[in-house]
Design a protein around this motif. Structure first.
Motif, short mmCIF file in Angstrom:
data_model
loop_
_atom_site.label_atom_id
_atom_site.label_comp_id
_atom_site.label_asym_id
_atom_site.label_seq_id
_atom_site.Cartn_x
_atom_site.Cartn_y
_atom_site.Cartn_z
N ARG A 80 0.95 -1.26 0.01
CA ARG A 80 -0.03 -0.10 0.02
C ARG A 80 0.96 1.37 -0.03
O ARG A 80 0.57 2.28 -0.69
N HIS A 81 1.87 1.26 0.78
CA HIS A 81 2.74 2.35 0.93
C HIS A 81 3.38 2.68 -0.64
O HIS A 81 3.71 3.72 -1.01
N VAL A 82 4.00 1.41 -1.15
CA VAL A 82 4.63 1.66 -2.48
C VAL A 82 3.41 2.23 -3.59
O VAL A 82 3.93 2.98 -4.43
N VAL A 99 5.58 -4.90 -7.68
CA VAL A 99 5.30 -6.01 -6.95
C VAL A 99 6.61 -6.31 -6.21
O VAL A 99 7.70 -5.96 -6.73
N LEU A 100 6.44 -6.74 -5.08
CA LEU A 100 7.67 -7.11 -4.18
C LEU A 100 8.57 -8.18 -4.77
O LEU A 100 8.17 -9.27 -5.29
N SER A 122 15.62 -2.99 -9.81
CA SER A 122 14.18 -2.76 -9.14
C SER A 122 14.06 -1.13 -9.56
O SER A 122 14.70 -0.45 -9.83
N VAL A 123 12.64 -0.79 -9.20
CA VAL A 123 12.04 0.56 -9.38
C VAL A 123 11.98 1.31 -8.07
O VAL A 123 12.61 2.47 -7.91
N PHE A 201 13.86 -3.95 1.32
CA PHE A 201 12.77 -4.54 0.35
C PHE A 201 13.10 -3.80 -1.08
O PHE A 201 13.79 -2.78 -1.24
N ASN A 202 12.86 -4.47 -2.06
CA ASN A 202 12.92 -3.94 -3.53
C ASN A 202 11.40 -4.28 -4.07
O ASN A 202 10.76 -5.14 -3.89
#
Length: 206
Positions: A80-82, A99-100, A122-123, A201-202
């Protein structure tokens, strides 16, 4: 009158983890990190062989949200934060999602550091903070233009925040920080006697 504006802004997202998803007990999350670190022999071996201070599950455990319910709840909140951050960045995701990709534990003891790095492939990357004892290291963020400044003089000591070469963010337990994965960052020397615990995390564009 001359006109001066700021261009090509670097965004940093900061929020309380609890703003989204199920409530997560900080003590449960901390205990889970410590138990995993104690049981993860492959991770301990990797840290020892690679000179990594303390412990990280980065190279050993790739499925924490599927192994432990508290990490499944954590993933739900981070998703949700992303989404919020991606909207602020005005990404055109073309109907796809972020996506994680990776989620791992970091336990940094007194005197430990995590050298300057970025997260390729990753983004959005980030960290949520589990234990930050008095004296624990801040997160040090580097101006992404540093390699291109060549002969530029240093900034004044009291330069405006948006013009400083390095920014130190002192996070609190329960906070989440997000940034675009190309942003170089590091964890300076941990001066706290107790361990600094975080989960990083990425997210990739899928």
């Amino acid at each position: 009158m001359p006109q001066i504006e700021s261009l090509f802004v670097t965004r940093l997202y900061r929020a309380e983890l609890r703003e989204f998803g199920k409530p997560i007990d900080p003590q449960e999350l901390e205990n889970s990190c410590l138990v995993i670190a104690q049981d993860d022999e492959a991770g301990q071996t990797w840290c020892e062989e690679n000179g990594y201070p303390g412990y990280t599950s980065y190279a050993s455990l790739t499925d924490l949200p599927w192994r432990f319910p508290v990490f499944a709840d954590l993933k739900e909140a981070l998703d949700r934060h992303v989404v919020e951050f991606a909207e602020d960045l005005e990404f055109d995701l073309d109907g796809r999602k972020l996506v994680l990709e990776d989620l791992w534990i970091n336990i940094l003891p007194e005197g430990g550091t995590h050298s300057s790095h970025l997260h390729p492939h990753s983004v959005i990357s980030g960290t949520t903070y589990v234990s930050m004892p008095e004296g624990a290291s801040a997160l040090k963020l580097e101006d992404p233009r540093s390699a291109r400044m060549m002969a530029a003089p240093p900034r004044k000591k009291g330069a405006r925040r948006e013009l400083q070469t390095f920014i130190h963010m002192k996070p609190k337990v329960g906070e989440v920080l997000l940034w675009e994965s190309w942003l170089r960052h590091e964890v300076p020397l941990n001066m706290a006697e107790d361990e600094r615990i975080s989960v990083s995390f990425n997210y990739r564009w899928d």
